[in-house]
Write an enzyme that holds these catalytic residues in place. Structure first.
Site, PDB file in Angstrom:
ATOM      1  N   THR A  18       0.848  -1.202   0.000  1.00  0.00           N
ATOM      2  CA  THR A  18       0.000   0.000   0.000  1.00  0.00           C
ATOM      3  C   THR A  18       0.875   1.241   0.000  1.00  0.00           C
ATOM      4  O   THR A  18       2.067   1.168  -0.347  1.00  0.00           O
ATOM      5  CB  THR A  18      -0.988  -0.024   1.183  1.00  0.00           C
ATOM      6  OG1 THR A  18      -1.923   1.042   1.043  1.00  0.00           O
ATOM      7  CG2 THR A  18      -0.286   0.127   2.536  1.00  0.00           C
ATOM      8  N   ASN A  19       0.320   2.398   0.350  1.00  0.00           N
ATOM      9  CA  ASN A  19       1.114   3.632   0.414  1.00  0.00           C
ATOM     10  C   ASN A  19       0.615   4.486   1.578  1.00  0.00           C
ATOM     11  O   ASN A  19      -0.240   4.061   2.346  1.00  0.00           O
ATOM     12  CB  ASN A  19       1.043   4.373  -0.923  1.00  0.00           C
ATOM     13  CG  ASN A  19      -0.388   4.720  -1.280  1.00  0.00           C
ATOM     14  OD1 ASN A  19      -1.047   5.466  -0.588  1.00  0.00           O
ATOM     15  ND2 ASN A  19      -0.869   4.126  -2.360  1.00  0.00           N
ATOM     16  N   ARG A  20       1.128   5.687   1.691  1.00  0.00           N
ATOM     17  CA  ARG A  20       0.899   6.498   2.889  1.00  0.00           C
ATOM     18  C   ARG A  20      -0.345   7.384   2.841  1.00  0.00           C
ATOM     19  O   ARG A  20      -0.520   8.230   3.712  1.00  0.00           O
ATOM     20  CB  ARG A  20       2.118   7.413   3.115  1.00  0.00           C
ATOM     21  CG  ARG A  20       3.396   6.681   3.362  1.00  0.00           C
ATOM     22  CD  ARG A  20       4.562   7.663   3.361  1.00  0.00           C
ATOM     23  NE  ARG A  20       5.825   6.961   3.383  1.00  0.00           N
ATOM     24  CZ  ARG A  20       6.411   6.509   4.478  1.00  0.00           C
ATOM     25  NH1 ARG A  20       5.846   6.698   5.652  1.00  0.00           N
ATOM     26  NH2 ARG A  20       7.569   5.873   4.414  1.00  0.00           N
ATOM     27  N   SER A  21      -1.195   7.240   1.858  1.00  0.00           N
ATOM     28  CA  SER A  21      -2.342   8.151   1.771  1.00  0.00           C
ATOM     29  C   SER A  21      -3.293   7.972   2.957  1.00  0.00           C
ATOM     30  O   SER A  21      -3.665   6.851   3.308  1.00  0.00           O
ATOM     31  CB  SER A  21      -3.101   7.907   0.461  1.00  0.00           C
ATOM     32  OG  SER A  21      -4.273   8.675   0.435  1.00  0.00           O
ATOM     33  N   ALA A  76      -4.450   7.582  -3.906  1.00  0.00           N
ATOM     34  CA  ALA A  76      -3.137   7.095  -4.330  1.00  0.00           C
ATOM     35  C   ALA A  76      -3.300   5.622  -4.695  1.00  0.00           C
ATOM     36  O   ALA A  76      -3.484   4.769  -3.824  1.00  0.00           O
ATOM     37  CB  ALA A  76      -2.130   7.285  -3.206  1.00  0.00           C
TER      38      ALA A  76
END
Ligand code: PMT
Length: 422
Positions: free
Chosen positions: A232-235, A299
């Site tokens: 995943t990512n930091r959004s 994101a």
């Protein structure tokens, strides 16, 4: 155009009070009944008699004046009002309004009204940029009141900056938009409906999205490696939720397709929860035809594990590498299928922000791409603020200063809403 409308017109003690005279004059010519309330400081700048003559109504200045009618006058005015405007609104009066201080007729009336309120700040540019003023305006906005942004230009001191009261025609247009558009009106919190869909704009003109459907994506997609692990990512979803809130406040029906988020979603919008990019794609495609505006603040993971394991991968049998494959580019697909929808993308960049964002604008057939440098302090993932460049289809690039994501969302929608109406 404004026949029969009752407008409470608050004038506070800014040098721009002289412009309010012309606004009152125009409102009356448009058929409105205007009731002017002046702070004591305002009466030193423009004589109450001027407003009285132009409005055809007595001007209120002192809360303890002899009542002109048998009932509690300020309450009866508040009950009848279709709109309250404060122009110019000084830093002092904005501070009082945001903090419930009612020590004169104007601020007392403000607490008593349940109609839409339009606040028109005007002051020195350093004062306007001060965090105290920003916070107070933010509070007023969060209650559903509209704020007509001041304009940039020479101020009373001859210094140049943002703080000028907009011209009378701009203010009148904003009033007509509120009273004449039929858009759901912003109500004072006293009416108990500040959260329930209220027009709001940080930009001049207060364009409406009434009757339009807006899809906003927010948060991060989550691409499974196995049943317990994922990419995943930091959004956090803050930017997407702020966009959804701003679209809701302009009267749109808003659907949020949300991946993984940690922020609180706004009230009054439909939320569709998804996990992967493919699920996000399906959610968007199935609603795209009925949509007027898509804002892709989410994101989306560009890659996903090619063969997610159906069982937890054991420590002992761990793969030497996780094979990745490309996710579908959802926004590009929407750009190819576009039939009149307005498409707004966000670009999360770490180098050459504007040029990279422009390439995405062209490649995905967008109307606007909002470029953020996610390495910039206070910008990008998880922050409450963002600093962006707006890259438009016609090649224009607008650099916006650092501001809260909520303010930024209003700035963006103030510019995009007219495209949707076209
Ligand atoms: O959620 P926050 O913590 O508030 O953070 C906000 C944010 C940094 C996530 C937001 O401001 C932002 O930049 N969002 C876009 C992130 C992104 O995916 O950027 P991108 O440059 O990789 O993609 C460009 C555009 O294409 C985006 O609108 C994206 O949603 C879309 N895209 C990307 C890949 C893909 N496979 N499908 C897509 O639709």
């Amino acid at each position: 155009m404004l026949e029969g409308k009752q407008i409470l017109f608050g004038v506070s003690g800014g040098i721009a009070a002289y412009k309010a005279v012309e606004v009152v004059n125009r409102l009356r010519k448009l058929g409105a009944q205007v009731h002017v309330i002046m702070t004591p400081a305002a009466t030193k700048l423009v004589a109450p008699l001027t407003f009285q003559t132009l409005s055809g109504n007595p001007v209120r200045t002192e809360i303890l004046d002899e009542p002109k009618q048998w009932n509690v006058e300020h309450i009866s005015l508040a009950e009848r009002a279709d709109l309250m405007i404060v122009a110019p609104a000084t830093a002092n009066v904005i501070g009082k309004m945001a903090n419930g201080i009612a020590d004169d007729y104007l601020t007392t009336e403000f607490l008593a009204v349940t109609c839409p309120v339009l606040v028109c700040p005007a002051m020195n540019f350093n004062m306007y940029a001060h965090p105290a003023v920003r916070k107070n305006l933010e509070t007023l906005r969060s209650w559903g009141h509209r704020v007509l942004e001041p304009e940039s230009g020479p101020l009373a001191s001859l210094a140049v900056g943002k703080g000028r009261l907009p011209e009378p025609e701009t203010i009148v247009r904003a009033i007509v938009d509120i009273l004449g558009s039929g858009a759901p009106a912003s109500r004072s919190p006293a009416s108990g409906s500040a959260e329930s869909g209220t027009p709001e704009s940080g930009g001049p003109g207060v364009a409406s999205l009434d009757g339009k459907t807006v899809i906003v994506t927010a948060g991060a997609t989550r691409e499974p490696i196995d049943p317990v692990r994922f990419i995943t990512n930091r959004s956090s979803g803050k930017m997407g939720f702020a966009m959804a809130q701003a679209a809701r406040d302009l009267g749109a029906r808003v659907v949020v397709v949300a991946g993984l988020t940690s922020a609180k979603p706004p009230d009054g919008v439909e939320i569709i929860e998804v996990e992967t990019a493919e699920q996000m794609r399906q959610a968007l495609l199935s609603r795209y035809e009925m949509t007027d505006l898509v804002i892709k603040a989410a994101a989306v993971a560009d890659f996903r594990p090619a063969k997610p394991s159906t069982q937890k991968i054991k420590k002992t049998g761990q793969p030497a590498a996780i094979e990745l494959e490309l996710n579908p580019d959802i926004l590009k697909e929407l750009g190819e299928l576009k039939k009149g929808q307005v498409l707004v993308g966000f670009a999360a960049e770490t180098v050459d922000t504007v040029n990279n964002a422009k390439k995405k604008l062209d490649d995905k057939n967008l109307d606007l791409i909002v470029a953020n440098d996610v390495t910039d302090p206070g910008s990008g993932f998880g922050t409450d603020t963002n600093r962006v460049w707006l890259c438009w289809r016609d090649g224009r690039v607008e650099e916006l200063p650092l501001m809260s994501k909520v303010e930024l969302a209003r700035e963006i929608l103030g510019r995009v809403a007219p495209l949707v109406r076209e």
